[in-house]
Design an enzyme around this catalytic site. Sequence first.
Site, PDB file in Angstrom:
ATOM      1  N   ASP A 268      23.191 -38.356 -13.656  1.00  0.00           N
ATOM      2  CA  ASP A 268      23.670 -38.263 -12.157  1.00  0.00           C
ATOM      3  C   ASP A 268      22.641 -38.606 -11.398  1.00  0.00           C
ATOM      4  O   ASP A 268      21.327 -39.486 -12.446  1.00  0.00           O
ATOM      5  CB  ASP A 268      22.911 -36.668 -11.590  1.00  0.00           C
ATOM      6  CG  ASP A 268      23.472 -35.824 -12.598  1.00  0.00           C
ATOM      7  OD1 ASP A 268      24.581 -35.485 -12.639  1.00  0.00           O
ATOM      8  OD2 ASP A 268      22.783 -34.377 -12.904  1.00  0.00           O
TER       9      ASP A 268
HETATM   10  N1  URA Z   1      23.244 -32.358 -17.314  1.00  0.00           N
HETATM   11  C1  URA Z   1      22.549 -32.469 -15.363  1.00  0.00           C
HETATM   12  O1  URA Z   1      22.973 -31.670 -14.618  1.00  0.00           O
HETATM   13  N2  URA Z   1      22.842 -33.741 -15.064  1.00  0.00           N
HETATM   14  C2  URA Z   1      22.710 -35.039 -16.090  1.00  0.00           C
HETATM   15  O2  URA Z   1      22.351 -35.528 -15.519  1.00  0.00           O
HETATM   16  C3  URA Z   1      23.570 -35.149 -17.497  1.00  0.00           C
HETATM   17  C4  URA Z   1      23.224 -33.383 -17.823  1.00  0.00           C
END
Ligand code: URA
Length: 230
Positions: free
Chosen positions: A94
């Site tokens: 993310d």
């Molecule tokens: N899980 C998440 O919620 N976000 C990420 O970036 C990676 C794993």
Amino acid sequence: MKDSLKLAKYLAGLGYGSRKEVAIAIRDGRVTGEGENLRFDGEPIDPPQGLVIVMNKPAGYTCSHADQGPLVYDLLPPRFLKRDPKFSSVGRLDAETTGVLLFTDDGALLHKLISPKSSLPKTYEATLARPLEGHEAALFASGTLVLRGEEKPCLPAQLEVTGERAARLTLTEGRYHQVRRMFAAAGNHVEALHRSRFGALGIDGLKPGEWRALTAAEMASLKAPVQGQG
Ligand code: URA
């Protein structure tokens, strides 16, 4: 002549320009040395096809070629984006997640690593909005946790409590926003998320935004068959 055509094709594949541009650079004497000592404008040539790098992804950068705003690719030499085969991130984090992010131009390795069948462990350090209640480790390890909107339960995941509002979670799969959604299912909220390990790889001394190419031994560990489920 044949050799300089081959060299132009090789350097164009590494993103140094079109074949024509590279041929002109060779003619102008900007490419020197040979073999492992090949240089362009005096700088060592980038690693050949099969390059894998690890980056300490900073917060606020999106894992996309197309989105607006700061992109993780902005942190790499623009030349890398002109490589053929294409250079891309191994899965995504993310925008607000930090930590270990791999990139490669090795399509077979990329598919192996992001395949749902890959059981390579990935470890995340989560900072939570609320104190842990004590039931989370058993819930995540149960293999019965079904995320909202899904039918298939999450594979068992290992939780280690590292603080009142902090935990280390190791997953062997990679669903969309999985860590955030798992904590949401447990009645909590992830305020900050950092991936500290991807298989055997950590970020070691890399500062946010820094990256390095993997060593031969690290490449071998990524390519080795993964033990365990999967
Ligand atoms: N899980 C998440 O919620 N976000 C990420 O970036 C990676 C794993």
